[in-house]
Design a protein around this motif. Structure first.
Motif, PDB file in Angstrom:
ATOM      1  N   VAL A  94      -2.055  89.370  71.702  1.00  0.00           N
ATOM      2  CA  VAL A  94      -2.411  88.415  72.761  1.00  0.00           C
ATOM      3  C   VAL A  94      -3.723  88.811  73.415  1.00  0.00           C
ATOM      4  O   VAL A  94      -4.619  87.980  73.642  1.00  0.00           O
ATOM      5  CB  VAL A  94      -1.280  88.346  73.811  1.00  0.00           C
ATOM      6  CG1 VAL A  94      -1.745  87.568  75.053  1.00  0.00           C
ATOM      7  CG2 VAL A  94      -0.032  87.691  73.221  1.00  0.00           C
ATOM      8  N   GLU A  95      -3.856  90.088  73.722  1.00  0.00           N
ATOM      9  CA  GLU A  95      -5.074  90.564  74.386  1.00  0.00           C
ATOM     10  C   GLU A  95      -6.284  90.470  73.453  1.00  0.00           C
ATOM     11  O   GLU A  95      -7.389  90.140  73.888  1.00  0.00           O
ATOM     12  CB  GLU A  95      -4.880  92.016  74.841  1.00  0.00           C
ATOM     13  CG  GLU A  95      -5.960  92.530  75.773  1.00  0.00           C
ATOM     14  CD  GLU A  95      -6.020  91.768  77.082  1.00  0.00           C
ATOM     15  OE1 GLU A  95      -7.135  91.635  77.642  1.00  0.00           O
ATOM     16  OE2 GLU A  95      -4.958  91.292  77.554  1.00  0.00           O
ATOM     17  N   LEU A  99      -9.716  88.432  74.290  1.00  0.00           N
ATOM     18  CA  LEU A  99     -11.058  89.030  74.245  1.00  0.00           C
ATOM     19  C   LEU A  99     -11.983  88.232  73.331  1.00  0.00           C
ATOM     20  O   LEU A  99     -13.185  88.111  73.599  1.00  0.00           O
ATOM     21  CB  LEU A  99     -10.961  90.481  73.763  1.00  0.00           C
ATOM     22  CG  LEU A  99     -10.467  91.501  74.796  1.00  0.00           C
ATOM     23  CD1 LEU A  99     -10.097  92.807  74.108  1.00  0.00           C
ATOM     24  CD2 LEU A  99     -11.535  91.748  75.856  1.00  0.00           C
ATOM     25  N   ARG A 100     -11.427  87.691  72.268  1.00  0.00           N
ATOM     26  CA  ARG A 100     -12.244  86.913  71.332  1.00  0.00           C
ATOM     27  C   ARG A 100     -12.604  85.542  71.906  1.00  0.00           C
ATOM     28  O   ARG A 100     -13.734  85.077  71.749  1.00  0.00           O
ATOM     29  CB  ARG A 100     -11.475  86.754  70.011  1.00  0.00           C
ATOM     30  CG  ARG A 100     -12.201  85.918  68.958  1.00  0.00           C
ATOM     31  CD  ARG A 100     -11.406  85.879  67.662  1.00  0.00           C
ATOM     32  NE  ARG A 100     -10.051  85.412  67.872  1.00  0.00           N
ATOM     33  CZ  ARG A 100      -9.713  84.125  67.951  1.00  0.00           C
ATOM     34  NH1 ARG A 100     -10.654  83.175  67.846  1.00  0.00           N
ATOM     35  NH2 ARG A 100      -8.451  83.762  68.121  1.00  0.00           N
ATOM     36  N   ARG A 101     -11.662  84.918  72.592  1.00  0.00           N
ATOM     37  CA  ARG A 101     -11.884  83.554  73.069  1.00  0.00           C
ATOM     38  C   ARG A 101     -12.571  83.502  74.435  1.00  0.00           C
ATOM     39  O   ARG A 101     -13.308  82.572  74.734  1.00  0.00           O
ATOM     40  CB  ARG A 101     -10.541  82.823  73.142  1.00  0.00           C
ATOM     41  CG  ARG A 101      -9.858  82.653  71.782  1.00  0.00           C
ATOM     42  CD  ARG A 101      -8.444  82.132  71.925  1.00  0.00           C
ATOM     43  NE  ARG A 101      -8.418  80.831  72.605  1.00  0.00           N
ATOM     44  CZ  ARG A 101      -7.296  80.228  72.985  1.00  0.00           C
ATOM     45  NH1 ARG A 101      -6.125  80.808  72.780  1.00  0.00           N
ATOM     46  NH2 ARG A 101      -7.353  79.042  73.577  1.00  0.00           N
ATOM     47  N   HIS A 102     -12.320  84.504  75.289  1.00  0.00           N
ATOM     48  CA  HIS A 102     -12.871  84.492  76.651  1.00  0.00           C
ATOM     49  C   HIS A 102     -13.469  85.850  77.010  1.00  0.00           C
ATOM     50  O   HIS A 102     -12.991  86.528  77.925  1.00  0.00           O
ATOM     51  CB  HIS A 102     -11.780  84.119  77.659  1.00  0.00           C
ATOM     52  CG  HIS A 102     -11.010  82.875  77.316  1.00  0.00           C
ATOM     53  ND1 HIS A 102     -11.577  81.619  77.393  1.00  0.00           N
ATOM     54  CD2 HIS A 102      -9.734  82.703  76.875  1.00  0.00           C
ATOM     55  CE1 HIS A 102     -10.675  80.717  77.035  1.00  0.00           C
ATOM     56  NE2 HIS A 102      -9.559  81.347  76.709  1.00  0.00           N
ATOM     57  N   HIS A 142      -8.214  97.518  77.832  1.00  0.00           N
ATOM     58  CA  HIS A 142      -7.532  96.393  78.478  1.00  0.00           C
ATOM     59  C   HIS A 142      -6.011  96.534  78.374  1.00  0.00           C
ATOM     60  O   HIS A 142      -5.283  96.311  79.340  1.00  0.00           O
ATOM     61  CB  HIS A 142      -7.980  95.070  77.845  1.00  0.00           C
ATOM     62  CG  HIS A 142      -9.223  94.502  78.453  1.00  0.00           C
ATOM     63  ND1 HIS A 142      -9.211  93.678  79.550  1.00  0.00           N
ATOM     64  CD2 HIS A 142     -10.539  94.653  78.108  1.00  0.00           C
ATOM     65  CE1 HIS A 142     -10.451  93.337  79.867  1.00  0.00           C
ATOM     66  NE2 HIS A 142     -11.281  93.908  78.999  1.00  0.00           N
ATOM     67  N   VAL A 143      -5.525  96.893  77.194  1.00  0.00           N
ATOM     68  CA  VAL A 143      -4.082  97.037  77.013  1.00  0.00           C
ATOM     69  C   VAL A 143      -3.533  98.168  77.869  1.00  0.00           C
ATOM     70  O   VAL A 143      -2.495  98.027  78.539  1.00  0.00           O
ATOM     71  CB  VAL A 143      -3.745  97.276  75.529  1.00  0.00           C
ATOM     72  CG1 VAL A 143      -2.266  97.636  75.367  1.00  0.00           C
ATOM     73  CG2 VAL A 143      -4.068  96.038  74.701  1.00  0.00           C
ATOM     74  N   SER A 144      -4.225  99.311  77.872  1.00  0.00           N
ATOM     75  CA  SER A 144      -3.736 100.454  78.646  1.00  0.00           C
ATOM     76  C   SER A 144      -3.764 100.170  80.143  1.00  0.00           C
ATOM     77  O   SER A 144      -2.864 100.582  80.883  1.00  0.00           O
ATOM     78  CB  SER A 144      -4.555 101.709  78.325  1.00  0.00           C
ATOM     79  OG  SER A 144      -5.909 101.536  78.684  1.00  0.00           O
ATOM     80  N   GLN A 145      -4.782  99.451  80.607  1.00  0.00           N
ATOM     81  CA  GLN A 145      -4.882  99.136  82.025  1.00  0.00           C
ATOM     82  C   GLN A 145      -3.892  98.058  82.459  1.00  0.00           C
ATOM     83  O   GLN A 145      -3.314  98.122  83.541  1.00  0.00           O
ATOM     84  CB  GLN A 145      -6.312  98.680  82.370  1.00  0.00           C
ATOM     85  CG  GLN A 145      -7.359  99.775  82.297  1.00  0.00           C
ATOM     86  CD  GLN A 145      -7.101 100.877  83.317  1.00  0.00           C
ATOM     87  OE1 GLN A 145      -6.806 100.628  84.473  1.00  0.00           O
ATOM     88  NE2 GLN A 145      -7.219 102.115  82.868  1.00  0.00           N
ATOM     89  N   GLU A 146      -3.677  97.075  81.611  1.00  0.00           N
ATOM     90  CA  GLU A 146      -2.827  95.951  81.993  1.00  0.00           C
ATOM     91  C   GLU A 146      -1.343  96.229  81.741  1.00  0.00           C
ATOM     92  O   GLU A 146      -0.483  95.737  82.477  1.00  0.00           O
ATOM     93  CB  GLU A 146      -3.254  94.689  81.230  1.00  0.00           C
ATOM     94  CG  GLU A 146      -4.650  94.192  81.613  1.00  0.00           C
ATOM     95  CD  GLU A 146      -5.075  92.966  80.827  1.00  0.00           C
ATOM     96  OE1 GLU A 146      -4.193  92.154  80.478  1.00  0.00           O
ATOM     97  OE2 GLU A 146      -6.285  92.824  80.555  1.00  0.00           O
ATOM     98  N   LEU A 147      -1.036  97.013  80.705  1.00  0.00           N
ATOM     99  CA  LEU A 147       0.361  97.278  80.367  1.00  0.00           C
ATOM    100  C   LEU A 147       0.807  98.689  80.697  1.00  0.00           C
ATOM    101  O   LEU A 147       2.002  98.992  80.696  1.00  0.00           O
ATOM    102  CB  LEU A 147       0.609  97.022  78.868  1.00  0.00           C
ATOM    103  CG  LEU A 147       0.316  95.614  78.352  1.00  0.00           C
ATOM    104  CD1 LEU A 147       0.595  95.543  76.860  1.00  0.00           C
ATOM    105  CD2 LEU A 147       1.145  94.581  79.103  1.00  0.00           C
TER     106      LEU A 147
END
Length: 243
Positions: A94-95, A99-102, A142-147
């Motif tokens: 999902v992440e 990152l690819r789209r936005h 991003h994954v480590s910070q958000e999850l």
């Protein structure tokens, strides 16, 4: 007057301490397996023994409890860790799509996170831009910070299953030891099971730098509640058994 910094102050702060290896999923599975093996099999033996059956039946029940419990724990751990890893993979996907789209929105999001960590906005923008220069690194951050999880450090289902199987078996064999050594005594089995609970509680406390005495007594208390309740139920059922 403050002391002048030593030469070691210029090095990464690793020279005077070390951390235990808590990765791989083994510690939680091993601790849970050992505790469950001790409590469940000692309770099982207490319940069967409380019904007033023969020693052979107690041993048979204890061995059956050991084997079935060890496989159940191992398969449960394997499924649990595998599911957790698959869920993490799904979130990473999902992440990655986000990152690819936005990319600009994700960059702004990372800036906000860095600011929330205490960076100035200029420093946060610079750091975020540097992170986003490498797509793989950006994804990991991003994954480590958000999850709160590191996608590159997933626990191993096999390690968790193996640890759980081995430690459950070791814990479950404790109350059987007197019988296996030729002493047909329920009291001896329960005493040895209690000793196992004390040792397991103390060892678990050592891993977490807590009081070993408190950890040992806490585990003994929890085990005693389960063992006492099972013994009482076994005794009540035993009264109604004909012959």
């Amino acid at each position: 007057m403050t002391d002048a910094p030593s030469a070691d102050d210029s090095l990464p702060h690793e020279f005077d301490h070390k951390h235990s290896d808590v990765s791989g999923g083994w510690l939680r599975a091993a601790t849970f397996g050992a505790m469950d093996g001790l409590v469940s099999n000692t309770s099982l033996i207490a319940g069967i023994g409380g019904a007033g059956v023969a020693s052979h039946t107690i041993v048979l029940g204890g061995v059956a409890g050991l084997v079935s419990g060890a496989f159940s724990m191992a398969l449960g751990e394997y499924t649990s860790v595998t599911t957790q890893n698959e869920q993490l993979d799904a979130e990473v996907s999902v992440e990655k799509n986000a990152l690819r789209r936005h990319p600009d929105a994700e960059l702004a999001e990372l800036v906000d996170m860095f600011v929330g960590m205490g960076m100035s906005e200029d420093t946060a923008r610079s750091a975020a831009a540097e992170v986003h220069a490498d797509p793989e690194r950006a994804l990991d951050i991003h994954v480590s910070q958000e999850l709160g999880l590191d996608p590159s450090d997933k626990p191993s289902p096999l390690v968790a299953a193996g640890s759980s199987f081995a430690m459950f078996s070791i814990g479950a064999v404790f109350p059987l030891l007197p019988y296996l050594l030729g002493f047909a005594s329920l009291t001896a089995g329960l005493v040895v099971g209690g000793i196992g609970l004390i040792l397991a509680g103390a060892l678990a406390a050592r891993f977490t730098a807590q009081s070993t005495i408190r950890g040992a007594l806490r585990q003994l208390l929890f085990g005693a509640i389960a063992i006492g309740a099972t013994y009482a139920i076994g005794s009540l059922i035993g009264i109604g058994i004909p012959g």
